[in-house]
Motif scaffolding. Structure first.
Motif, mmCIF file in Angstrom:
data_model
loop_
_atom_site.group_PDB
_atom_site.id
_atom_site.type_symbol
_atom_site.label_atom_id
_atom_site.label_comp_id
_atom_site.label_asym_id
_atom_site.label_seq_id
_atom_site.Cartn_x
_atom_site.Cartn_y
_atom_site.Cartn_z
ATOM 1 N N THR A 245 91.448 -32.224 76.205
ATOM 2 C CA THR A 245 90.027 -32.370 75.901
ATOM 3 C C THR A 245 89.615 -33.833 75.896
ATOM 4 N N VAL A 246 90.424 -34.693 75.311
ATOM 5 C CA VAL A 246 90.104 -36.115 75.288
ATOM 6 C C VAL A 246 90.148 -36.684 76.703
ATOM 7 N N SER B 169 95.153 -35.806 74.832
ATOM 8 C CA SER B 169 95.039 -34.355 74.834
ATOM 9 C C SER B 169 94.152 -33.972 76.020
ATOM 10 N N ARG C 126 95.925 -31.557 62.548
ATOM 11 C CA ARG C 126 94.759 -31.902 63.372
ATOM 12 C C ARG C 126 93.791 -32.828 62.642
ATOM 13 N N SER D 288 102.002 -37.011 66.744
ATOM 14 C CA SER D 288 101.817 -35.626 67.167
ATOM 15 C C SER D 288 102.255 -34.619 66.113
ATOM 16 N N ARG E 245 93.768 -37.510 70.215
ATOM 17 C CA ARG E 245 93.158 -36.185 70.170
ATOM 18 C C ARG E 245 91.930 -36.182 69.277
#
Length: 81
Positions: A70-71, A68, A28, A24, A5
Motif C-alpha cells: 500500500t505504501v 508495504s 500495526r 516488522s 507501512r
C-alpha cells in the motif's frame, strides 16, 4: 527488518493513516521508529490527502527498509503528481 507501512488512527468511519518506519515484529498501530508522512483517504475540500517526506523515505530505503504494498502504491501516486 525495518518496514515502512501505514499505522491507522482517526475516529470510527473516519480513517487517518500515519506512514511510519517500524520493526516488522511490532503491531500495526504500536511502537514505531519514525513518522515519515500521512495519508488521509477521506480528505475533502482544501485538506491535504497525502504527504510523504521524500528525504526520510529515501534514507530508510537506502538502509534496507521494505515498503508495504500500500505504501509503495502511495509513493508511486505521490511521484506522479
Amino acid at each position: 527488518m525495518v518496514v515502512i507501512r501505514l499505522a491507522r488512527g482517526g475516529a470510527k468511519k473516519r480513517p487517518f493513516f500515519n506512514i511510519v518506519a517500524t520493526d516488522s515484529r511490532n503491531r500495526r498501530d504500536g511502537r514505531f521508529i519514525e513518522r515519515i508522512g500521512f495519508y488521509n483517504p477521506v480528505a475533502t475540500g482544501g485538506e491535504e490527502p497525502l504527504r510523504i517526506e521524500e528525504d526520510r523515505l529515501n534514507y530508510w530505503k537506502g538502509v534496507g527498509a521494505q515498503l508495504s504494498p500500500t505504501v509503495a502504491r502511495l509513493v508511486k501516486q505521490s511521484a506522479a503528481k
